[in-house]
Design a protein around this motif. Structure first.
Motif, PDB file in Angstrom:
ATOM      1  N   LEU A  36      -2.788  22.910 -55.664  1.00  0.00           N
ATOM      2  CA  LEU A  36      -4.181  23.140 -55.557  1.00  0.00           C
ATOM      3  C   LEU A  36      -4.621  24.600 -54.874  1.00  0.00           C
ATOM      4  CD1 LEU A  36      -4.974  19.541 -54.590  1.00  0.00           C
ATOM      5  CD2 LEU A  36      -5.230  20.571 -56.903  1.00  0.00           C
ATOM      6  N   ASP A  37      -5.625  25.224 -55.519  1.00  0.00           N
ATOM      7  CA  ASP A  37      -6.146  26.486 -54.941  1.00  0.00           C
ATOM      8  C   ASP A  37      -6.675  26.123 -53.723  1.00  0.00           C
ATOM      9  OD1 ASP A  37      -5.034  28.118 -56.690  1.00  0.00           O
ATOM     10  OD2 ASP A  37      -6.792  28.201 -58.184  1.00  0.00           O
ATOM     11  N   ASP A  38      -7.032  27.012 -53.010  1.00  0.00           N
ATOM     12  CA  ASP A  38      -7.798  27.089 -51.890  1.00  0.00           C
ATOM     13  C   ASP A  38      -9.072  26.694 -52.471  1.00  0.00           C
ATOM     14  OD1 ASP A  38      -9.167  27.297 -49.557  1.00  0.00           O
ATOM     15  OD2 ASP A  38      -9.360  29.455 -49.773  1.00  0.00           O
ATOM     16  N   PRO A  39      -9.963  25.745 -51.951  1.00  0.00           N
ATOM     17  CA  PRO A  39     -11.514  25.424 -52.543  1.00  0.00           C
ATOM     18  C   PRO A  39     -12.343  26.654 -52.731  1.00  0.00           C
ATOM     19  CG  PRO A  39     -10.771  23.673 -51.050  1.00  0.00           C
ATOM     20  CD  PRO A  39      -9.766  24.891 -50.825  1.00  0.00           C
ATOM     21  N   ALA A  40     -12.318  27.484 -51.838  1.00  0.00           N
ATOM     22  CA  ALA A  40     -13.197  28.856 -51.977  1.00  0.00           C
ATOM     23  C   ALA A  40     -12.765  29.621 -53.045  1.00  0.00           C
ATOM     24  CB  ALA A  40     -13.064  29.470 -50.620  1.00  0.00           C
ATOM     25  N   VAL A  41     -11.346  29.886 -53.250  1.00  0.00           N
ATOM     26  CA  VAL A  41     -11.057  30.593 -54.427  1.00  0.00           C
ATOM     27  C   VAL A  41     -11.250  29.784 -55.817  1.00  0.00           C
ATOM     28  CG1 VAL A  41      -8.722  31.576 -55.565  1.00  0.00           C
ATOM     29  CG2 VAL A  41      -9.083  31.552 -52.968  1.00  0.00           C
ATOM     30  N   ALA A  42     -11.089  28.587 -55.708  1.00  0.00           N
ATOM     31  CA  ALA A  42     -11.442  27.740 -56.711  1.00  0.00           C
ATOM     32  C   ALA A  42     -12.831  27.906 -57.316  1.00  0.00           C
ATOM     33  CB  ALA A  42     -11.016  26.360 -56.932  1.00  0.00           C
ATOM     34  N   TRP A  43     -13.910  28.000 -56.414  1.00  0.00           N
ATOM     35  CA  TRP A  43     -15.173  28.003 -56.552  1.00  0.00           C
ATOM     36  C   TRP A  43     -15.635  29.400 -56.912  1.00  0.00           C
ATOM     37  CZ3 TRP A  43     -19.314  30.290 -53.212  1.00  0.00           C
ATOM     38  CH2 TRP A  43     -20.420  29.838 -53.759  1.00  0.00           C
ATOM     39  N   GLN A  44     -14.969  30.388 -56.552  1.00  0.00           N
ATOM     40  CA  GLN A  44     -15.274  31.712 -56.903  1.00  0.00           C
ATOM     41  C   GLN A  44     -14.856  32.205 -58.222  1.00  0.00           C
ATOM     42  OE1 GLN A  44     -13.198  34.188 -53.879  1.00  0.00           O
ATOM     43  NE2 GLN A  44     -15.426  34.606 -52.845  1.00  0.00           N
ATOM     44  N   ARG A  45     -13.710  31.359 -58.522  1.00  0.00           N
ATOM     45  CA  ARG A  45     -13.040  31.549 -59.836  1.00  0.00           C
ATOM     46  C   ARG A  45     -14.159  30.953 -61.038  1.00  0.00           C
ATOM     47  NH1 ARG A  45      -6.898  30.162 -59.304  1.00  0.00           N
ATOM     48  NH2 ARG A  45      -6.278  32.143 -58.370  1.00  0.00           N
TER      49      ARG A  45
END
Length: 195
Positions: A36-45
């Motif tokens: 799982l990605d860091d939630p902040a990174v997933a949100w930016q993607r």
């Protein structure tokens, strides 16, 4: 005469090898699940993909043209550069990017992006674009708006889609207004990704 069963050398070797293997630690099986990605990174993607869908839809509206009161407009059979609005039945075929259209409404441009197999745009990206366009429209009208990147329920997104369609088809809406709302939505995703 008594015979004693003597172990054969191959069987003795297999038995010894089995004992050695049983004493070795067992390797853990490989994980086939992506970490799982860091939630902040997933949100930016996610915001980056939504921004790309918005920018691609803007390019399509500039290059192919914009229309109202239908998803798409097509060239008339009479020629001479005249166009007509596509019927609902035709529109479902025109969603495919291989078909030729002379114009698209805001929603039609997004739908063509989601149906294009040669593009990375997904249906989730288009729904995210609908969220951002709705909030950009509210911002443009001077109403309060929510921060970028918000994900709504399916029913609320359908209501937003209806609002965007009605606004696109309003006789007072011009092509420049649609492009302005697209630009505002793109700006929202850029600002949201910088947080």
């Amino acid at each position: 005469m008594t015979t004693t069963a003597r172990p054969r050398p191959a069987e003795a070797l297999r038995a010894a090898w089995s004992r050695v293997r049983a004493s070795l630690p067992v390797a853990t099986p490989p994980s086939y699940v992506e970490p799982l990605d860091d939630p902040a990174v997933a949100w930016q993607r996610r915001l980056d993909r939504v921004r790309a869908a918005l920018e691609q839809a803007r390019v399509d509206l500039v290059e192919q043209g914009w229309t109202q009161r239908a998803w798409f407009s097509v060239s008339s059979d009479g020629g001479a550069g005249t166009t007509r609005l596509a019927s609902v039945a035709e529109s479902f075929d025109l969603v495919r990017p291989t078909s030729s259209v002379s114009g698209a409404c805001l929603v039609g441009a997004l739908l063509r992006r989601a149906e294009d197999p040669d593009r990375a745009t997904t249906h989730a990206d288009v729904w995210g674009a609908v969220d951002e366009l709705y909030e950009a429209l509210h911002e443009r009208m001077g109403h309060t708006f929510l921060p970028p990147g918000r994900v709504d329920s399916h029913a609320r997104r359908h209501a937003k889609l209806g609002v965007l369609t009605a606004w696109n088809d309003d006789r007072r809406t011009r092509r420049e207004d649609v492009l302005d709302v697209l630009d505002r939505a793109v700006s929202r995703t850029l600002v949201g990704a910088c947080r």
